[in-house]
Design a protein around this motif. Structure first.
Motif, PDB file in Angstrom:
ATOM      1  N   UNK A 203       0.799  -1.223   0.000  1.00  8.07           N
ATOM      2  CA  UNK A 203       0.000   0.000   0.000  1.00  8.07           C
ATOM      3  C   UNK A 203       0.826   1.265   0.000  1.00  8.07           C
ATOM      4  N   UNK A 204       0.167   2.400   0.112  1.00  7.27           N
ATOM      5  CA  UNK A 204       0.865   3.687   0.181  1.00  7.27           C
ATOM      6  C   UNK A 204       1.178   4.046   1.625  1.00  7.27           C
ATOM      7  N   UNK A 205       1.985   5.061   1.816  1.00  4.69           N
ATOM      8  CA  UNK A 205       2.025   5.719   3.121  1.00  4.69           C
ATOM      9  C   UNK A 205       1.358   7.077   2.969  1.00  4.69           C
ATOM     10  N   UNK A 206       0.827   7.581   4.068  1.00  2.35           N
ATOM     11  CA  UNK A 206       0.088   8.843   4.097  1.00  2.35           C
ATOM     12  C   UNK A 206       0.823   9.793   5.038  1.00  2.35           C
ATOM     13  N   UNK A 207       1.303  10.900   4.498  1.00  2.00           N
ATOM     14  CA  UNK A 207       2.101  11.848   5.276  1.00  2.00           C
ATOM     15  C   UNK A 207       1.301  13.128   5.493  1.00  2.00           C
ATOM     16  N   UNK A 208       0.860  13.407   6.723  1.00  3.95           N
ATOM     17  CA  UNK A 208      -0.051  14.529   6.960  1.00  3.95           C
ATOM     18  C   UNK A 208       0.605  15.899   6.743  1.00  3.95           C
ATOM     19  N   UNK A 209      -0.176  16.790   6.134  1.00  3.90           N
ATOM     20  CA  UNK A 209       0.186  18.205   6.050  1.00  3.90           C
ATOM     21  C   UNK A 209      -0.450  18.943   7.223  1.00  3.90           C
ATOM     22  N   UNK A 210      -1.724  18.655   7.438  1.00  3.33           N
ATOM     23  CA  UNK A 210      -2.476  19.169   8.582  1.00  3.33           C
ATOM     24  C   UNK A 210      -3.508  18.098   8.920  1.00  3.33           C
ATOM     25  N   UNK A 211      -4.426  18.315   9.850  1.00  2.00           N
ATOM     26  CA  UNK A 211      -5.376  17.245  10.195  1.00  2.00           C
ATOM     27  C   UNK A 211      -6.297  16.819   9.061  1.00  2.00           C
ATOM     28  N   UNK A 212      -6.327  17.584   7.944  1.00  2.00           N
ATOM     29  CA  UNK A 212      -7.239  17.293   6.840  1.00  2.00           C
ATOM     30  C   UNK A 212      -6.498  16.792   5.605  1.00  2.00           C
ATOM     31  N   UNK A 213      -5.362  17.384   5.296  1.00  2.00           N
ATOM     32  CA  UNK A 213      -4.672  17.116   4.037  1.00  2.00           C
ATOM     33  C   UNK A 213      -3.435  16.244   4.277  1.00  2.00           C
ATOM     34  N   UNK A 214      -3.022  15.572   3.189  1.00  2.00           N
ATOM     35  CA  UNK A 214      -1.843  14.717   3.318  1.00  2.00           C
ATOM     36  C   UNK A 214      -1.174  14.525   1.966  1.00  2.00           C
ATOM     37  N   UNK A 244      -2.896   2.603   4.282  1.00  2.00           N
ATOM     38  CA  UNK A 244      -4.347   2.587   4.047  1.00  2.00           C
ATOM     39  C   UNK A 244      -4.694   2.089   2.640  1.00  2.00           C
ATOM     40  N   UNK A 245      -5.517   1.053   2.561  1.00  2.00           N
ATOM     41  CA  UNK A 245      -6.009   0.536   1.285  1.00  2.00           C
ATOM     42  C   UNK A 245      -7.501   0.257   1.437  1.00  2.00           C
ATOM     43  N   UNK A 246      -8.127  -0.110   0.323  1.00  2.00           N
ATOM     44  CA  UNK A 246      -9.531  -0.519   0.352  1.00  2.00           C
ATOM     45  C   UNK A 246      -9.663  -2.034   0.254  1.00  2.00           C
ATOM     46  N   UNK A 247      -8.589  -2.746   0.553  1.00  2.00           N
ATOM     47  CA  UNK A 247      -8.567  -4.194   0.410  1.00  2.00           C
ATOM     48  C   UNK A 247      -8.842  -4.879   1.743  1.00  2.00           C
ATOM     49  N   UNK A 248      -9.511  -6.029   1.719  1.00  2.00           N
ATOM     50  CA  UNK A 248      -9.648  -6.808   2.945  1.00  2.00           C
ATOM     51  C   UNK A 248      -8.298  -7.398   3.341  1.00  2.00           C
TER      52      UNK A 248
END
Length: 418
Positions: A203-214, A244-248
């Motif tokens: 999957x990807x990694x998600x790196x936050x910019x603020x509590x809403x954006x990444x 985070x993915x949409x996979x089971x």
């Protein structure tokens, strides 16, 4: 059908718990019977609110067992014999309540008692509201059951009877049939990676910019999840660290969800020691150096200035020499040009053993798509693979890993006598 021969003559004990998905169990019985399976059923009291004992009995052509305290049922077939007189126990639907009771080892009704008393393998098909599925208690219960060897199929993502949307829909009857067939096929299949510990990132990694954006990328996680499943099928004990993915979650794997690259590295290091590491995740190279704890607002002064910091290099870290280095470290290289050349240089630079290089140029649909075209790069050269489905790529890679640990024996050289 391929699964018909492997299922013919098998005995399934089907536990039907109380959920709206119980109506699918009737179709499941019919599909199994078509393939020559003998099906007995245990119907919980809650299950009778959704399907009737008579309908289950008509389809199984056998007694429907309901009551732990039934003298008739106990005299005909006691719950201990019922729990063991099958090749596989299938729980469909497996509600959050029943999964919790299974994890706790409870025996407060016939279904729970049968599942506790069995010495046979168990397959569950979870079905519940999405919030119940995502609740930490359910996730912990399921992780404990899978650690004990319970297998899982589903749940699927979609609209639910309650009106919500997400994961929690029970797998379709034919998906469950296929999972049952796969179980029996694996019993006869070789397990060349038995005893090996594998770490897979996905999957990807998600790196936050603020509590809403990444900051993130387009990785779906399909390839990494498929590799985890393929290694498990060959007998490996698999830990999957996934963004985070949409996979089971792949059945039978220990899954550690993360969001950021730093969290992924920590999860990988905690999963060591391992014999195999496959770094298939698309890890963000950079993160925001000072993420805001409040949503950044447009104030008329133009866009904010973001200072980026480099993320840890997970593949290079796992490849470093030392006692905790996996015996085989496999990286992935997503390239948009000069794929083999760039990936070959990356293998040397990172210090890993193999690199799986794939072309993610626009139009390839590699990100998010079902197919992949890869090149397996080792110290002795590159091996070009044809375009194939990601499941097929995963199976081929897992087989290559198995051969690495179990090389074909070389016949002893015979002395030539003149």
């Amino acid at each position: 059908m391929a699964e018909t021969s492997v299922l013919s003559g098998k005995r399934i004990l089907l536990v039907i718990a109380g959920g709206i998905a119980a109506y699918k169990s009737l179709e499941l019985i019919r599909r199994l019977k078509e393939r020559g399976v003998r099906v007995r059923a245990v119907l919980t009291r809650a299950g009778t609110q959704f399907v009737t004992p008579l309908s289950v009995q008509a389809l199984t052509e056998d007694t429907v067992y309901q009551d732990l305290w039934s003298l008739t049922d106990e005299s005909e077939m006691g719950h201990i014999q019922l729990s063991r007189d099958a090749d596989l126990l299938v729980v469909a639907p497996a509600t959050a309540n029943l999964l919790a009771r299974m994890a706790a080892g409870m025996a407060d009704d016939l279904a729970a008692t049968v599942l506790l008393a069995t010495d046979k393998p168990v397959l569950v098909a979870p079905a519940m509201n999405v919030r119940m599925w995502e609740h930490p208690a359910t996730r912990d219960n399921l992780a404990l059951l899978e650690k004990r060897g319970v297998r899982r199929v589903g749940p699927n993502k979609g609209e639910m009877a309650c009106g919500e949307y997400g994961f929690g829909r029970m797998a379709e009857p034919m998906e469950i049939v296929q999972a049952i067939a796969a179980h029996f096929e694996e019993l006869d299949a070789p397990r060349p990676l038995a005893g090996k510990r594998a770490l897979v990132t996905s999957g990807p990694t998600v790196e936050p910019i603020d509590p809403v954006r990444y900051i993130a990328n387009r990785s779906s996680g399909k390839q990494g999840h498929a590799i985890a499943e393929a290694l498990r099928r060959l007998g490996a004990d698999v830990t999957l660290v996934t963004g985070p993915t949409r996979l089971p979650d792949p059945a039978g794997c220990t899954v550690r969800p993360i969001e950021t690259a730093r969290e992924m590295l920590a999860a990988c290091e905690s999963a060591l020691p391992a014999d195999i590491a496959v770094c298939a995740a698309a890890v963000a190279d950079w993160r925001v150096a000072g993420e805001s704890d409040r949503k950044l607002k447009k104030d008329g002064g133009g866009p904010p200035s973001l200072t980026l910091a480099e993320n840890p290099d997970i593949l290079a870290t796992l490849s470093q020499p030392g006692p905790r280095r996996p015996a085989l470290v496999v990286g992935f290289a997503a390239e948009t040009g000069n794929v083999v050349d760039y990936a070959t240089a990356k293998r040397i630079r990172k210090g890993c053993d193999w690199i799986v290089a794939n072309d993610v140029s626009p139009g390839t649909t590699t990100f998010g798509g079902a197919d992949n075209t890869v090149h397996l790069i080792r110290a002795d050269g590159a091996e070009d693979w044809p375009t194939m489905g990601k499941d097929a790529v995963a199976a081929r890679l897992a087989e290559a890993i198995a051969r690495h640990f179990n090389p074909p024996s070389t016949p002893a050289l015979q002395e030539t006598i003149p």
